[in-house]
Write a protein that holds these residues in place. Structure first.
Motif, PDB file in Angstrom:
ATOM      1  N   ARG A   1       5.239  -9.605  -3.904  1.00  0.00           N
ATOM      2  CA  ARG A   1       5.215  -8.137  -3.872  1.00  0.00           C
ATOM      3  C   ARG A   1       5.491  -7.556  -5.242  1.00  0.00           C
ATOM      4  O   ARG A   1       4.844  -6.606  -5.670  1.00  0.00           O
ATOM      5  N   PHE A   2       6.480  -8.116  -5.937  1.00  0.00           N
ATOM      6  CA  PHE A   2       6.827  -7.606  -7.256  1.00  0.00           C
ATOM      7  C   PHE A   2       5.652  -7.774  -8.211  1.00  0.00           C
ATOM      8  O   PHE A   2       5.332  -6.861  -8.972  1.00  0.00           O
ATOM      9  N   ALA A   3       5.003  -8.923  -8.167  1.00  0.00           N
ATOM     10  CA  ALA A   3       3.845  -9.158  -9.027  1.00  0.00           C
ATOM     11  C   ALA A   3       2.719  -8.195  -8.664  1.00  0.00           C
ATOM     12  O   ALA A   3       2.034  -7.659  -9.543  1.00  0.00           O
ATOM     13  N   ASN A   4       2.520  -7.940  -7.371  1.00  0.00           N
ATOM     14  CA  ASN A   4       1.480  -7.019  -6.919  1.00  0.00           C
ATOM     15  C   ASN A   4       1.781  -5.587  -7.355  1.00  0.00           C
ATOM     16  O   ASN A   4       0.860  -4.837  -7.670  1.00  0.00           O
TER      17      ASN A   4
ATOM     18  N   LEU B   1       0.469  -4.938 -10.863  1.00  0.00           N
ATOM     19  CA  LEU B   1      -0.996  -4.901 -10.874  1.00  0.00           C
ATOM     20  C   LEU B   1      -1.515  -3.640 -10.197  1.00  0.00           C
ATOM     21  O   LEU B   1      -2.406  -2.957 -10.723  1.00  0.00           O
ATOM     22  N   LEU B   2      -0.954  -3.303  -9.040  1.00  0.00           N
ATOM     23  CA  LEU B   2      -1.415  -2.120  -8.308  1.00  0.00           C
ATOM     24  C   LEU B   2      -1.155  -0.846  -9.090  1.00  0.00           C
ATOM     25  O   LEU B   2      -1.965   0.093  -9.042  1.00  0.00           O
ATOM     26  N   ASP B   3      -0.052  -0.767  -9.810  1.00  0.00           N
ATOM     27  CA  ASP B   3       0.228   0.411 -10.620  1.00  0.00           C
ATOM     28  C   ASP B   3      -0.867   0.604 -11.668  1.00  0.00           C
ATOM     29  O   ASP B   3      -1.336   1.722 -11.899  1.00  0.00           O
ATOM     30  N   LYS B   4      -1.312  -0.473 -12.274  1.00  0.00           N
ATOM     31  CA  LYS B   4      -2.396  -0.391 -13.271  1.00  0.00           C
ATOM     32  C   LYS B   4      -3.710   0.007 -12.599  1.00  0.00           C
ATOM     33  O   LYS B   4      -4.465   0.821 -13.132  1.00  0.00           O
ATOM     34  N   ILE B   5      -3.978  -0.544 -11.440  1.00  0.00           N
ATOM     35  CA  ILE B   5      -5.212  -0.229 -10.717  1.00  0.00           C
ATOM     36  C   ILE B   5      -5.212   1.237 -10.276  1.00  0.00           C
ATOM     37  O   ILE B   5      -6.258   1.895 -10.291  1.00  0.00           O
TER      38      ILE B   5
ATOM     39  N   GLY C   1      -1.476  -1.904   1.409  1.00  0.00           N
ATOM     40  CA  GLY C   1      -0.163  -1.285   1.625  1.00  0.00           C
ATOM     41  C   GLY C   1       0.110  -0.054   0.780  1.00  0.00           C
ATOM     42  O   GLY C   1       1.245   0.414   0.725  1.00  0.00           O
ATOM     43  N   ILE C   2      -0.910   0.496   0.129  1.00  0.00           N
ATOM     44  CA  ILE C   2      -0.737   1.695  -0.693  1.00  0.00           C
ATOM     45  C   ILE C   2      -0.905   2.934   0.180  1.00  0.00           C
ATOM     46  O   ILE C   2      -1.806   3.005   1.009  1.00  0.00           O
ATOM     47  N   GLU C   3      -0.013   3.918  -0.017  1.00  0.00           N
ATOM     48  CA  GLU C   3      -0.107   5.215   0.655  1.00  0.00           C
ATOM     49  C   GLU C   3       0.100   6.298  -0.401  1.00  0.00           C
ATOM     50  O   GLU C   3       0.905   6.125  -1.315  1.00  0.00           O
ATOM     51  N   LYS C   4      -0.593   7.409  -0.250  1.00  0.00           N
ATOM     52  CA  LYS C   4      -0.420   8.539  -1.152  1.00  0.00           C
ATOM     53  C   LYS C   4       0.787   9.342  -0.676  1.00  0.00           C
ATOM     54  O   LYS C   4       0.981   9.545   0.517  1.00  0.00           O
TER      55      LYS C   4
END
Length: 163
Positions: free
Chosen positions: A55-58, A61-65, A99-102
């Motif tokens: 999760r931490f690694a994701n 990455l997700l923040d950059k995406i 698992g991303i939500e606005k």
């Protein structure tokens, strides 16, 4: 030590020997059960730590995406292109499946755990008046706070329709 134990065993009756062996078996069984429980707890902890690591690694990455996604959203607002809108929608589906939500900001009270206040502006006190940039949650945890303008309780100017 074995000689001493054998001497003690010679003086015991058969029933006493059986009782002593039964007690020894219970002790060994109890130790075995504790060791098994410790091992199972260790397995659970290691699995949980692996999930946390992933999760931490994701998150990074997700923040950059999400920065790329925000740019795509801006492009969709400035250029009306059906194909671009379809790509943005498909991109959002992938993000939500991970698992991303606005973070909702329109018409809600300011939440310092989910939002950064950039400016106080005329409007309803402690309510979000405008979203400058969106914020996102990752599995319920704030990945990136929304950047907002917050009402300071002063009345707005006549003709200001941004409620």
């Amino acid at each position: 030590m074995e000689k001493k134990q054998k001497k003690e065993e010679k003086g015991l009756s058969e029933n006493e020997k059986i009782a002593a062996l039964g007690k020894k078996i219970e002790e060994i069984e109890s130790q075995w059960k504790r060791a098994l429980a410790d091992y199972q707890n260790l397995e659970k902890r290691v699995a949980r730590e692996q999930e946390d690591f992933i999760r931490f690694a994701n998150e990074s990455l997700l923040d950059k995406i999400l920065n790329v996604f925000d740019n795509l959203e801006r492009a969709c607002r400035t250029r009306k292109d059906r194909g671009l809108d379809m790509i943005r929608d498909e991109f959002w589906e992938v993000l939500t499946s991970e698992g991303i939500e606005k973070i909702e900001t329109q018409g809600v009270t300011f939440d310092p755990y989910l939002m950064d206040a950039l400016e106080l502006v005329p409007g309803r006190k402690n309510y979000v008046m405008e979203e400058v940039s969106p914020g996102y949650l990752y599995h319920g945890k704030c990945l990136r706070p929304a950047r907002v303008k917050v009402g300071n309780g002063e009345k707005r100017q006549e003709g200001d329709f941004n409620l």
